[in-house]
Design an enzyme around this catalytic site. Structure first.
Site, PDB file in Angstrom:
ATOM      1  N   GLY A  14       0.782  -1.238   0.000  1.00  0.00           N
ATOM      2  CA  GLY A  14       0.000   0.000   0.000  1.00  0.00           C
ATOM      3  C   GLY A  14       0.811   1.283   0.000  1.00  0.00           C
ATOM      4  CG  LEU A  95     -11.441  -6.624 -10.257  1.00  0.00           C
ATOM      5  CD1 LEU A  95     -11.240  -5.110 -10.229  1.00  0.00           C
ATOM      6  CD2 LEU A  95     -12.273  -7.081  -9.054  1.00  0.00           C
ATOM      7  CG  HIS A 111       0.736  -2.409 -15.216  1.00  0.00           C
ATOM      8  ND1 HIS A 111       0.567  -3.608 -14.559  1.00  0.00           N
ATOM      9  CD2 HIS A 111       1.606  -2.647 -16.229  1.00  0.00           C
ATOM     10  CE1 HIS A 111       1.306  -4.534 -15.152  1.00  0.00           C
ATOM     11  NE2 HIS A 111       1.941  -3.976 -16.165  1.00  0.00           N
ATOM     12  CD  GLU A 176       4.300   2.075  -9.348  1.00  0.00           C
ATOM     13  OE1 GLU A 176       3.258   1.807  -8.734  1.00  0.00           O
ATOM     14  OE2 GLU A 176       5.132   1.205  -9.664  1.00  0.00           O
TER      15      GLU A 176
HETATM   16  C1  GRF Z   1       2.911  -1.096  -7.640  1.00  0.00           C
HETATM   17  O1  GRF Z   1       4.114  -1.293  -8.305  1.00  0.00           O
HETATM   18  C2  GRF Z   1       1.792  -0.958  -8.615  1.00  0.00           C
HETATM   19  O2  GRF Z   1       2.173  -0.348  -9.812  1.00  0.00           O
HETATM   20  C3  GRF Z   1       1.409  -2.378  -8.888  1.00  0.00           C
HETATM   21  O3  GRF Z   1       1.540  -3.036  -7.649  1.00  0.00           O
HETATM   22  C4  GRF Z   1       2.479  -2.323  -6.852  1.00  0.00           C
HETATM   23  C5  GRF Z   1       1.752  -1.973  -5.582  1.00  0.00           C
HETATM   24  O4  GRF Z   1       2.610  -1.438  -4.638  1.00  0.00           O
HETATM   25  N1  GRF Z   1       0.098  -2.470  -9.481  1.00  0.00           N
HETATM   26  P1  GRF Z   1       2.009  -0.802  -3.315  1.00  0.00           P
HETATM   27  O5  GRF Z   1       1.118  -1.848  -2.668  1.00  0.00           O
HETATM   28  O6  GRF Z   1       1.268   0.430  -3.672  1.00  0.00           O
HETATM   29  O7  GRF Z   1       3.206  -0.538  -2.449  1.00  0.00           O
END
Ligand code: GRF
Length: 216
Positions: A14, A95, A111, A176
């Site tokens: 998370g 899903l 992603h 991200e």
């Molecule tokens: C991230 O790399 C996201 O892009 C992918 O899963 C990972 C989740 O990381 N879908 P977190 O749980 O937000 O630390």
């Protein structure tokens, strides 16, 4: 205008959820998280939600007879919280099309690749193995096919000669965290909409809209 009501769906650590929680703390941020849903009871993200005083709900897929009843429970929870936008952030269950279509244009995903390349798992390792020069991450509206749908934002990073899966992940994850709150803000501000299967932006003051890149 009232803040956009978010639900965040997770399965793990998370850190993207945390980035959204932190963004929502700013009084001028136009969105707020009303519920965090995890399909895994041990997800670290649940603790992050609790710490922030957000309703943290476990909907454990192993407790349901089939995918339909699991998704019905998620749908009910989202509705109960009057969710306007669902943010998938490391949610690791496929899903069904029915569920996805119920939240069509109201659900986004992050992603860790430059989609449409490298859908699915182990994206960084596969990119390095293929010798591609750039990797990155993408936020897109969710469609029934996995890691597919209109692209809202992407961030690109170069892949170094000595790159490893771990070093690439360490480069991309902080991006991200920058990108997710920016993408949600764009939606909340009404600056992004879908037209002809693509995302269009309603004004030009966003500069490098769609691409937040350390290269720029
Ligand atoms: C991230 O790399 C996201 O892009 C992918 O899963 C990972 C989740 O990381 N879908 P977190 O749980 O937000 O630390």
């Amino acid at each position: 205008m009232a803040n956009l009501r978010l639900a965040v769906m997770i399965s793990g650590s998370g850190t993207n959820l945390q980035a959204l929680i932190d963004a929502c703390r700013h009084p001028e941020y136009p969105a707020e998280i009303h519920v965090v849903i995890s399909n895994r009871p041990d997800a670290m993200g649940l603790k992050r939600a609790q710490k922030a005083g957000i309703d943290a709900v476990v909907i454990d897929h192993t407790k349901f007879e089939d995918r339909e009843t699991f998704e019905e429970a998620i749908h009910t929870c989202l509705k109960d919280h009057r969710t306007q936008l669902v943010c998938l952030a490391g949610f690791m269950r496929i899903l069904n099309a029915d569920f996805v279509n119920r939240w069509r244009d109201r659900m986004i995903n992050i992603h860790p690749s430059l989609l449409p390349s490298y859908k699915g798992l182990h994206t960084h390792a596969r990119a390095i193995e293929d010798g591609v020069r750039f990797a990155g991450c993408t936020i897109h509206y969710v469609r029934p096919e996995m890691d597919n749908g209109p692209i809202l934002m992407q961030t690109a990073v170069p892949i170094s000669a000595d790159e490893t899966e771990e070093s690439l992940a360490a480069k991309i994850l902080p991006l991200e965290h920058q990108m997710y709150p920016a993408a949600v803000r764009m939606i909340a501000d009404g600056k992004a909409r879908i037209s002809g299967g693509k995302v269009v932006y309603s004004d030009t003051d966003l500069g490098d809209k769609g691409l937040i890149s350390p290269l720029l």
